[in-house]
Motif scaffolding. Structure first.
Motif, short mmCIF file in Angstrom:
data_model
loop_
_atom_site.label_atom_id
_atom_site.label_comp_id
_atom_site.label_asym_id
_atom_site.label_seq_id
_atom_site.Cartn_x
_atom_site.Cartn_y
_atom_site.Cartn_z
N GLY A 108 -14.40 18.91 10.33
CA GLY A 108 -13.16 19.20 11.04
C GLY A 108 -12.35 17.97 11.42
N ARG A 109 -12.82 16.79 11.06
CA ARG A 109 -12.08 15.55 11.36
C ARG A 109 -12.41 14.51 10.31
NH1 ARG A 109 -15.32 11.61 15.38
NH2 ARG A 109 -14.97 10.28 13.56
N VAL A 110 -11.52 13.54 10.16
CA VAL A 110 -11.76 12.45 9.23
C VAL A 110 -12.75 11.47 9.87
CG1 VAL A 110 -9.55 12.64 8.06
CG2 VAL A 110 -9.72 11.23 10.13
N PRO A 111 -13.37 10.61 9.09
CA PRO A 111 -14.33 9.66 9.69
C PRO A 111 -13.71 8.75 10.74
CG PRO A 111 -14.57 9.72 7.31
CD PRO A 111 -13.35 10.51 7.63
N PHE A 112 -12.44 8.38 10.53
CA PHE A 112 -11.78 7.44 11.44
C PHE A 112 -10.47 8.06 11.94
CE2 PHE A 112 -13.99 4.84 8.17
CZ PHE A 112 -15.05 4.45 8.97
N PRO A 113 -10.54 8.93 12.94
CA PRO A 113 -9.33 9.57 13.45
C PRO A 113 -8.56 8.64 14.37
CG PRO A 113 -11.24 10.29 14.70
CD PRO A 113 -11.76 9.39 13.61
N GLY A 114 -7.32 9.00 14.66
CA GLY A 114 -6.53 8.22 15.59
C GLY A 114 -5.05 8.34 15.31
N ASP A 115 -4.25 7.89 16.24
CA ASP A 115 -2.80 7.93 16.11
C ASP A 115 -2.20 6.57 15.79
OD1 ASP A 115 -2.76 10.67 16.78
OD2 ASP A 115 -2.86 10.17 18.92
N GLU A 116 -2.98 5.51 15.97
CA GLU A 116 -2.48 4.16 15.76
C GLU A 116 -2.86 3.69 14.36
OE1 GLU A 116 -0.84 0.83 15.52
OE2 GLU A 116 -0.47 2.05 17.32
N PRO A 117 -1.88 3.50 13.48
CA PRO A 117 -2.20 3.14 12.09
C PRO A 117 -3.08 1.91 11.95
CG PRO A 117 0.10 3.77 12.27
CD PRO A 117 -0.44 3.70 13.66
N MET A 118 -2.79 0.86 12.71
CA MET A 118 -3.57 -0.36 12.56
C MET A 118 -5.03 -0.16 13.00
SD MET A 118 -1.94 -2.46 10.92
CE MET A 118 -3.25 -3.67 11.02
N ALA A 119 -5.22 0.69 13.99
CA ALA A 119 -6.59 0.98 14.42
C ALA A 119 -7.36 1.72 13.33
CB ALA A 119 -6.58 1.79 15.71
N PHE A 162 0.84 -1.20 0.00
CA PHE A 162 0.00 0.00 0.00
C PHE A 162 0.87 1.24 0.00
CE2 PHE A 162 -1.71 3.47 2.63
CZ PHE A 162 -2.69 3.88 1.76
N ILE A 163 0.54 2.17 -0.89
CA ILE A 163 1.19 3.48 -0.89
C ILE A 163 0.08 4.51 -0.84
CG2 ILE A 163 2.64 5.09 -2.15
CD1 ILE A 163 3.99 2.75 -3.47
N GLY A 164 0.16 5.43 0.09
CA GLY A 164 -0.88 6.43 0.22
C GLY A 164 -0.92 6.95 1.64
N THR A 165 -2.05 7.55 2.00
CA THR A 165 -2.26 8.10 3.34
C THR A 165 -3.45 7.38 3.94
OG1 THR A 165 -1.46 10.22 2.50
CG2 THR A 165 -2.57 10.23 4.63
N ILE A 166 -3.21 6.61 4.99
CA ILE A 166 -4.23 5.67 5.44
C ILE A 166 -5.51 6.34 5.91
CG2 ILE A 166 -2.59 3.85 6.00
CD1 ILE A 166 -2.84 4.65 8.93
#
Length: 580
Positions: A215-226, A179-183
């Motif tokens: 003001g936020r993405v549908p699935f915010p967070g700091d943990e990529p796998m989450a 995968f290449i992109g912004t998760i």
């Protein structure tokens, strides 16, 4: 990487850095021969040493250069510097990216975003038709350019992850599971390594729209796998749950665009662009249903989403609902879909119960009653589906044509009263019926008109009071149109009966004849006072074609005391002398 004053290829002088990322850096530069400024993007030395990365960089140049569109950044040149590092020369955009806009000014209004997204969809449609996917759409990659004089355009940049769908395995830039992109903006199929098509870009753009509105993405967070897990398994929240002022159709549009399965999304960018070009003022959109609120409980492919596609917004319905054109997917049958979402300003349980009871009451076979085909609930949404009746609402007809002369009014009143009689025989009422939920269509039987009602009325005073908006109840204004059509006894806590319907029918008849309400005021107490005084102007003062007997009958229907009104619809109809 580069210093101010450096000259590449003897033609491009570096003026200042613009941005730097993991793949390379972008600089402001001057074309020495022409004297104008451009943007110069060069790969990092460690990245440029990798053949696959160099190929991706070249891919951006080729992909973007073939896409000539006012909303895609223009590519001017591609070459290698003296050290063999690839660089790209493109037009310099002088405005902020949508990421910068969000940071500096916050969320956009729906209208502001509509002006941006529609042409962006057009640009991506062109790219997709040329076989090019962007694969990394995000707010940072949509940048404004100001031409002066207030003219501004937004352009897509950074096709560095572009994928040419016709490419063979020998030229594919990534492996099947790479995968290449912004998760945060990636479609589920991108995250699993499944083949991506234009609907992956559509999903990513929908995430961008979601963020710019809330003001936020549908699935915010700091943990990529989450975040990845959420994209794959979690339904997105309704935008209106994060920003309650958003119109219902925004939830509908984004619900479909963010569907997990590509087949459940819009089939292309053009369709998504048309859907999001919707506005309450223009009477659009073209959307596909999911739900109006609480998107999280809807499973794409089932229920409302799986059964119906929605078209333009027709107008408002009872209780703050909205009515859309639609199509039964399997049958291709045109329908009207009335949807109501939970609102904090009303008693939801009472609103829901009244909405569904009205739907059940309309299961009556009569040419002037629009029969309900389907109704149900999905989370915080209730909906009902009826046949779609082309034509304007009575409200729109009165606004466009003004008062109705007696030859036009009489047959329409006859149809309305006949429908009321049928409802009464079935134990239903139409107290509180308004011109907004009455439609005027071309008659299938002759060259005349057919009046049709699409909602039943109010039975109990508590139904009315529990479903009123707070502004109306507090007396600071009238936020509920229907109270102007409700008999005064309901407003004083008594239940409705047939004579209450006579009052409602009298209000509608008066308004059709004069294009004015018999009783109106700025607050509920003032309106009730006017109704109890019972002295509306003689309708013949505004409609001279109205027979004296019809005017007298309408005024009798509007009397404040129920016992002073007609005891039945038949008696009212006879007094109107509709054949005169």
């Amino acid at each position: 990487m580069l210093a101010i004053g450096d000259v590449l290829d003897g033609r491009y002088e570096v003026i200042a850095p613009i941005a730097e990322g993991g793949m390379g850096a972008v600089y402001r530069a001057r074309r020495l021969m022409l004297g104008d400024e451009v943007a110069l993007k060069i790969m990092r030395p460690d990245f440029g040493a990798e053949p696959a990365a160099r190929e991706r960089f070249l891919r951006e140049s080729r992909a973007c250069a073939q896409l000539r569109h006012p909303n895609i950044v223009s590519i001017f040149d591609f070459n290698l510097d003296d050290a063999g590092h690839p660089f790209l020369v493109m037009e310099l955009l002088n405005g902020p990216s949508l990421r910068q806009h969000l940071a500096d000014r916050g969320t956009l209004t729906v209208g502001e975003l509509q002006e941006i997204i529609a042409p962006i969809c057009g640009a991506l449609q062109l790219a997709h038709e040329r076989g090019v996917l962007h694969r990394d759409l995000k707010p940072a990659n949509i940048v404004a350019h100001d031409f002066g004089g207030g003219a501004r355009v937004h352009k897509i940049v950074d096709f560095g992850l572009a994928s040419v769908r016709e490419s063979t395995d020998a030229t594919r830039l990534t492996g099947d599971h790479q995968f290449i992109g912004t998760i945060a903006y990636a479609a589920p199929e991108q995250l699993t390594g499944a083949p991506a098509d234009p609907r992956a870009d559509l999903y990513s753009l929908a995430v961008v729209v979601f963020e710019l509105l809330t003001g936020r993405v549908p699935f915010p967070g700091d943990e990529p796998m989450a975040i990845v897990t959420a994209h794959l398994t979690m339904p997105p929240p309704a935008p209106s749950s994060l920003r309650p002022d958003l119109p219902a159709w925004v939830d509908l549009v984004l619900a479909r665009a963010l569907a997990k399965r590509p087949d459940d999304r819009y089939h292309d960018m053009e369709a998504f662009g048309r859907a999001f070009a919707a506005s309450e003022a223009s009477g659009r959109p073209t959307v596909s249903a999911s739900r109006v609120s609480g998107i999280a409980t809807v499973i794409p492919g089932t229920g409302l989403l799986g059964t119906y596609d929605l078209g333009r917004r027709i107008g408002p319905g009872r209780l703050g609902s909205e009515v859309f054109e639609g199509t039964h997917r399997a049958l291709g049958h045109p329908v009207a879909i009335r949807m109501l979402r939970r609102g904090a300003e009303r008693n939801w349980d009472a609103v829901r119960a009244r909405f569904l009871r009205e739907a059940k009451t309309l299961q009556v076979a009569h040419p002037s009653i629009i029969q309900v085909r389907d109704y149900g609930e999905e989370g915080d949404l209730v909906y009902l589906v009826t046949d779609f009746i082309p034509g304007a609402s009575l409200r729109e007809r009165l606004q466009a044509d003004g008062a109705m002369p007696w030859p036009r009014l009489a047959p329409l009143l006859a149809q309305l009263l006949d429908a009321a009689r049928v409802l009464h025989r079935r134990g239903g009422l139409m107290c509180g019926l308004t011109p907004d939920i009455v439609r005027i269509a071309a008659s299938e039987e002759d060259d005349g008109e057919r009046l049709m009602i699409s909602s039943a009325g109010i039975w109990h005073a508590e139904d009315l009071l529990a479903t009123m908006r707070e502004q109306t109840v507090r007396g600071s204004g009238i936020a509920d149109v229907e109270v102007r059509y409700v008999a005064p006894e309901l407003l004083t806590g008594k239940d409705a009966d047939v004579r209450s319907d006579i009052f409602t029918l009298g209000v509608i008849a008066y308004e059709m004849a004069t294009a004015n309400l018999p009783y109106d005021a700025a607050s509920l107490p003032a309106l009730l006072g006017a109704m109890l005084r019972g002295m509306p102007p003689d309708p013949r003062e505004m409609q001279p074609t109205l027979p004296e007997s019809a005017a007298a009958a309408i005024l009798e229907a509007l009397r404040p005391e129920p016992s002073d009104r007609f005891e039945s619809v038949r008696a009212f109809k006879d007094a109107l002398d509709l054949d005169s």
